[in-house]
Design an enzyme around this catalytic site. Sequence first.
Site: not given
Length: 255
Positions: A146, A159
């Site tokens: 990500s 996250y």
Amino acid sequence: MTTHPLFDISGRRALVTGSSRGIGFALARGLLEAGATVVLNGRDEAALDAAASELGGLGPVHTAAFDVTDGPSVAAGIAGVEERVGPLDILVNNAGMQLRAPLLEFTDTDWHRVLDTNLTSAFLVGREAARGMVARGHGKIINICSLQSEVVRPGIAPYAATKGALKMLTKGMCADWGPSGVQVNGLGPGYIETELTAPLVRDEEFSAWVRRRTPAGRWGSTDDLVGGTLFLASPASDFVSGQILYVDGGMTSVL
């Protein structure tokens, strides 16, 4: 139209985790369109069947319902896939989730859910798939990292922690399995418009920030991720390993 043979993945067998919708579904579709045999994975058999039905006209597609966060389920699931479909050539570790909350309010339970889904699953599935790849002397593993493998905003620290760790797990897998002919790389999406990010897309203030912050001036689409995936899945990347390819419209490159 001709395609360079370095990008030919026809006949290769690919497993994509978390692929009944969103990014995983788009990547599975792209692999199918490129000629691969694709196995969709998730826990919801009905959702997998619906996704497989939608993709069925594009090529050979199979489903495998198992929990990627549970070691025994993963071992049985990978064994079942290879028995039914054949040895895996490509693994895309896409399964993931997001929970947003201030870090002081983040619960132990939610921390472990995010950690297990985003990081432990890649270890478990990667390890089982790599057993056969290492023995055969070839394979491609693509971990979906990500933008948050590099940078973070308030409210998503857990996250980001998992995605940063996944970046380093990717490099570790490269170090361990590269000598056996297995290339392991990461794909790092930026802000991508999906069902899960729809509330953020609808937030006019946030969407305006994304467009200003991204040199490309827009949200990404799931189709934007297909090209990088095909490169990392193909012989074109045979001397590329341990790298993270950010597909973020340039966001990680600018202040």
